[in-house]
Design a protein around this motif. Structure first.
Motif, PDB file in Angstrom:
ATOM      1  N   GLU A 168       0.840  -1.129  -0.063  1.00  0.00           N
ATOM      2  CA  GLU A 168       0.221  -0.024   0.047  1.00  0.00           C
ATOM      3  C   GLU A 168       0.932   1.283  -0.144  1.00  0.00           C
ATOM      4  OE1 GLU A 168      -4.042  -0.950   2.668  1.00  0.00           O
ATOM      5  OE2 GLU A 168      -2.074  -0.966   3.440  1.00  0.00           O
ATOM      6  N   LYS A 171       2.798   2.544  -3.353  1.00  0.00           N
ATOM      7  CA  LYS A 171       1.748   3.539  -4.337  1.00  0.00           C
ATOM      8  C   LYS A 171       1.722   5.075  -3.650  1.00  0.00           C
ATOM      9  CE  LYS A 171      -1.217  -0.724  -5.499  1.00  0.00           C
ATOM     10  NZ  LYS A 171      -2.354  -1.065  -5.213  1.00  0.00           N
ATOM     11  N   LYS A 174       5.293   6.524  -4.161  1.00  0.00           N
ATOM     12  CA  LYS A 174       5.280   6.806  -5.527  1.00  0.00           C
ATOM     13  C   LYS A 174       4.434   8.157  -5.889  1.00  0.00           C
ATOM     14  CE  LYS A 174       5.434   4.960 -10.053  1.00  0.00           C
ATOM     15  NZ  LYS A 174       6.247   3.828 -10.687  1.00  0.00           N
TER      16      LYS A 174
END
Length: 196
Positions: A168, A171, A174
């Motif tokens: 999780e 992401k 990023k």
């Protein structure tokens, strides 16, 4: 047993802060340690709750009395321990939490780490009409941009400590790459994204 400690914040890690009171360093597990970054090496008043277990004596710290009361309400629910309660408080969306409890929004409540459907239902049952939104803690320090964005790294480390999964967080990380903010604000933003 203790209401609060007043001392110098001497250390901040992903899981806890160290508050030095009369030459004794107390480890205080807090929801968002980086919320105290602006107070590092300064005097602070931290509300505390002591948990005594068979294998450990732990202190949990809170920026406000309201935050402490919310924590105590959460740990009174069967299935919610101190770590889960800190993860819920760390989302810093206490008004949303209260609203979810009042509206019996089980889907919202299950987005917190280690909170399943049964525990969410128990939260509604036990806390409906009994909790109020807690105030938001702390002052923020100015963000510092480094080549590898240390603030973002610290935020991700703290999120792992709260029980969120690395997949999780990858992401989320990023999404924030190339931005500049404090670890505290990264954590708040990431938690809002994860809890939606």
């Amino acid at each position: 047993m203790y209401e609060y400690f007043k001392g110098i914040i001497s250390k901040i890690t992903a899981k806890y802060i160290v508050l030095e009171v009369n030459s004794i360093g107390y480890i205080l597990h807090v929801a968002n340690p980086y919320a105290y970054s602006g107070q590092l090496h300064q005097e602070a008043k931290v509300y505390v709750h002591q948990v005594v277990r068979e294998d450990a004596e732990l202190l949990y710290g809170f920026a406000t009395e309201e935050e402490k009361q919310l924590f105590l309400s959460l740990i009174s629910v069967s299935g919610i321990g101190p770590v889960s309660a800190l993860a819920i408080i760390a989302a810093d969306d206490n008004a949303g939490l209260v609203q979810a409890i009042e509206q019996k929004n089980i889907t919202y409540l299950t987005k917190f780490p280690k909170i399943g459907k049964k525990t969410a239902q128990q939260m509604v049952l036990d806390l409906e009409g009994k909790v109020v939104a807690a105030g938001s803690p702390a002052e923020s320090k100015a963000p510092v941009q480094t080549a590898d964005n240390q603030e973002l790294e610290e935020a991700m480390e703290a999120m792992l400590a709260l029980g969120y999964k690395a997949a999780e967080l990858k992401k989320i990380k990023k999404f924030f790459e190339g931005t500049t903010d404090t670890a505290e604000n990264y954590i708040k933003s990431a938690l809002k994204m994860l809890v939606k």
